[in-house]
Design a protein around this motif. Sequence first.
Motif, PDB file in Angstrom:
ATOM      1  N   THR A  74      12.035 -28.000  37.332  1.00 32.91           N
ATOM      2  CA  THR A  74      12.723 -28.280  38.284  1.00 32.91           C
ATOM      3  C   THR A  74      12.395 -27.323  39.798  1.00 32.91           C
ATOM      4  O   THR A  74      12.664 -26.131  39.259  1.00 32.91           O
ATOM      5  CB  THR A  74      14.228 -28.425  38.386  1.00 32.91           C
ATOM      6  N   MET A  75      11.582 -27.753  40.598  1.00 35.84           N
ATOM      7  CA  MET A  75      11.342 -26.708  41.595  1.00 35.84           C
ATOM      8  C   MET A  75      12.046 -27.326  43.134  1.00 35.84           C
ATOM      9  O   MET A  75      12.244 -28.544  43.204  1.00 35.84           O
ATOM     10  CB  MET A  75       9.800 -26.908  41.647  1.00 35.84           C
ATOM     11  N   PRO A  76      12.124 -26.371  43.872  1.00 37.13           N
ATOM     12  CA  PRO A  76      12.625 -26.834  45.191  1.00 37.13           C
ATOM     13  C   PRO A  76      11.710 -27.446  46.068  1.00 37.13           C
ATOM     14  O   PRO A  76      10.658 -26.906  46.279  1.00 37.13           O
ATOM     15  CB  PRO A  76      13.064 -25.380  45.746  1.00 37.13           C
ATOM     16  N   TRP A  77      12.320 -28.444  46.770  1.00 37.47           N
ATOM     17  CA  TRP A  77      11.352 -28.958  47.753  1.00 37.47           C
ATOM     18  C   TRP A  77      11.104 -28.037  48.916  1.00 37.47           C
ATOM     19  O   TRP A  77       9.749 -28.265  49.556  1.00 37.47           O
ATOM     20  CB  TRP A  77      12.165 -30.295  48.211  1.00 37.47           C
ATOM     21  N   ASP A  78      11.768 -27.257  49.537  1.00 37.76           N
ATOM     22  CA  ASP A  78      11.601 -26.615  50.455  1.00 37.76           C
ATOM     23  C   ASP A  78      10.430 -25.417  50.480  1.00 37.76           C
ATOM     24  O   ASP A  78      10.248 -24.819  51.477  1.00 37.76           O
ATOM     25  CB  ASP A  78      12.796 -26.011  51.277  1.00 37.76           C
TER      26      ASP A  78
ATOM     27  N   GLY B  35      21.355 -36.915  41.827  1.00 39.27           N
ATOM     28  CA  GLY B  35      21.423 -37.851  43.092  1.00 39.27           C
ATOM     29  C   GLY B  35      22.489 -38.676  42.901  1.00 39.27           C
ATOM     30  O   GLY B  35      22.989 -39.343  44.070  1.00 39.27           O
ATOM     31  N   GLN B  36      22.954 -39.365  41.889  1.00 41.00           N
ATOM     32  CA  GLN B  36      24.264 -40.294  41.633  1.00 41.00           C
ATOM     33  C   GLN B  36      25.450 -39.592  42.166  1.00 41.00           C
ATOM     34  O   GLN B  36      25.777 -38.278  41.666  1.00 41.00           O
ATOM     35  CB  GLN B  36      23.993 -40.936  40.218  1.00 41.00           C
ATOM     36  N   PRO B  37      26.379 -40.170  42.648  1.00 40.63           N
ATOM     37  CA  PRO B  37      27.632 -39.871  42.988  1.00 40.63           C
ATOM     38  C   PRO B  37      28.338 -39.154  41.800  1.00 40.63           C
ATOM     39  O   PRO B  37      28.374 -39.825  40.705  1.00 40.63           O
ATOM     40  CB  PRO B  37      28.310 -41.132  43.323  1.00 40.63           C
ATOM     41  N   GLY B  38      28.940 -38.064  41.894  1.00 40.06           N
ATOM     42  CA  GLY B  38      29.616 -37.067  40.901  1.00 40.06           C
ATOM     43  C   GLY B  38      28.989 -36.684  39.943  1.00 40.06           C
ATOM     44  O   GLY B  38      29.407 -36.092  39.004  1.00 40.06           O
ATOM     45  N   LYS B  39      27.681 -36.604  39.723  1.00 39.21           N
ATOM     46  CA  LYS B  39      26.817 -36.220  38.835  1.00 39.21           C
ATOM     47  C   LYS B  39      26.037 -34.825  39.256  1.00 39.21           C
ATOM     48  O   LYS B  39      26.056 -34.581  40.556  1.00 39.21           O
ATOM     49  CB  LYS B  39      25.405 -37.197  38.396  1.00 39.21           C
ATOM     50  N   PRO B  40      26.011 -34.145  38.454  1.00 36.93           N
ATOM     51  CA  PRO B  40      25.585 -32.644  38.561  1.00 36.93           C
ATOM     52  C   PRO B  40      23.986 -32.570  39.182  1.00 36.93           C
ATOM     53  O   PRO B  40      23.154 -33.264  38.711  1.00 36.93           O
ATOM     54  CB  PRO B  40      25.545 -31.732  37.425  1.00 36.93           C
ATOM     55  N   THR B  41      23.922 -31.395  39.761  1.00 33.94           N
ATOM     56  CA  THR B  41      22.355 -31.077  40.447  1.00 33.94           C
ATOM     57  C   THR B  41      21.822 -30.383  39.442  1.00 33.94           C
ATOM     58  O   THR B  41      22.409 -29.056  38.973  1.00 33.94           O
ATOM     59  CB  THR B  41      22.385 -30.390  41.579  1.00 33.94           C
ATOM     60  N   PRO B  42      20.509 -30.661  39.006  1.00 33.86           N
ATOM     61  CA  PRO B  42      19.706 -29.895  38.094  1.00 33.86           C
ATOM     62  C   PRO B  42      19.606 -28.418  38.574  1.00 33.86           C
ATOM     63  O   PRO B  42      19.552 -28.370  39.815  1.00 33.86           O
ATOM     64  CB  PRO B  42      18.677 -30.685  37.846  1.00 33.86           C
ATOM     65  N   LYS B  43      19.700 -27.467  37.862  1.00 33.48           N
ATOM     66  CA  LYS B  43      19.635 -26.147  38.216  1.00 33.48           C
ATOM     67  C   LYS B  43      17.806 -25.845  38.109  1.00 33.48           C
ATOM     68  O   LYS B  43      17.060 -26.580  37.588  1.00 33.48           O
ATOM     69  CB  LYS B  43      19.813 -24.951  37.216  1.00 33.48           C
ATOM     70  N   LEU B  44      17.408 -25.008  39.463  1.00 36.56           N
ATOM     71  CA  LEU B  44      16.076 -24.762  39.339  1.00 36.56           C
ATOM     72  C   LEU B  44      15.556 -23.935  38.293  1.00 36.56           C
ATOM     73  O   LEU B  44      16.261 -23.041  37.561  1.00 36.56           O
ATOM     74  CB  LEU B  44      15.905 -24.026  40.682  1.00 36.56           C
ATOM     75  N   THR B  45      14.265 -24.152  37.761  1.00 34.48           N
ATOM     76  CA  THR B  45      13.755 -23.656  36.614  1.00 34.48           C
ATOM     77  C   THR B  45      13.285 -21.968  37.165  1.00 34.48           C
ATOM     78  O   THR B  45      12.989 -21.604  37.929  1.00 34.48           O
ATOM     79  CB  THR B  45      12.232 -24.065  36.201  1.00 34.48           C
TER      80      THR B  45
END
Length: 365
Positions: free
Chosen positions: A177-181, A313-323
Amino acid sequence: MYFFEWMLWWGTTLAEEGKDEVFGKDFMEENQAPLKAALEEEYPPLEWSVSDHPRSRGPVYAFNDTYLEMRCGSLEHYRGLITPLVLTLFLFGFGGAYGAINLLLNGPNHNGIADYLIGVIGVGGITAGFWYCFFKFKFYIPIRWELFTHRRLLIRFNRKTKQVHLHRPKYAGGVVTMPWDKIIPIHEGAGMRLVLAWMPHRTGQPFVTFAAVGKRAGTAQDLLDEWEFIRRYMEEGPKSVPQPRVRSKMPWPWYSLEPQFEGLWPILRHGDWKLWLGKLLMSPAFLILGAGHWVSQLLCWEPRWPKIIREAGQPGKPTPKLTTAEDYDPETCRRLYLNADLWVPKDHDPDAPAKEEESGSQWLP
């Protein structure tokens, strides 16, 4: 075929004592100049448009308000070619040894039971020896690039979490998982795929991540249009780009012919009859490659995202950590840090201000 992805990960995780043998000291020293230039290079902000005609040439597997999913992989058009070559060489070696034993034991004075037993033992020993070498010296690696592995490499752009996920086999770095910015688009020219990169001086990690997205381009403008499609989707939403054709993941045989012709249509459209005749004469080769590609697809499995990425991205679901490097096993993590000088100049100031720390020089002794 995942040769490029495997080679990149293999080179990044080499043992320290093997690095100079593989890359050479001259390469390691010459590599420092372009690394310094990369640190100083300025990249246009993600808000900047690069094309007035955003479009995706696909293949796109999912397109909704949360994420865009596409195929990636650098040498898809060669998939299905390596396995027949490796097996042919292997069978030629085995067949030659078997033939030698057969000639030796079938002479005029060799017809007894003892000769039969010697032949059986000899053939069995050679067979066992070949299989031993096959696994001992990892001759199976080229086959794993295209058989009994992932059916395809995937890249998922999640606009809600502003993250990009790559789905690769473990031998090519695994799921990351990588950051978009922090993304760097590379759209060099015709015959290439759109390459997206995450360099250490932007991510703060001691390894580089590349993804070759979509199809090969017929023109340089195709790459700009592809990147603009992705950029607008992530920055402005799905309504800002044309609705792409969403493809099924079923491995239909005609899908396997597409990689052989990617990037050729603009050339053929503007070419004369001699070019068309040449391609027509080469069509059997394209059909053979397509058949090998299809067999490769059938002997592989469909990759599946981890649950946290599927729900991101779904409501209430955690955001994956960056690798990070620490997400790998301790030995792989150690090697990633030891090989950081492949991507980071050695003479960077480790006491640089906080705004310059993302250069990664703090990893180096």
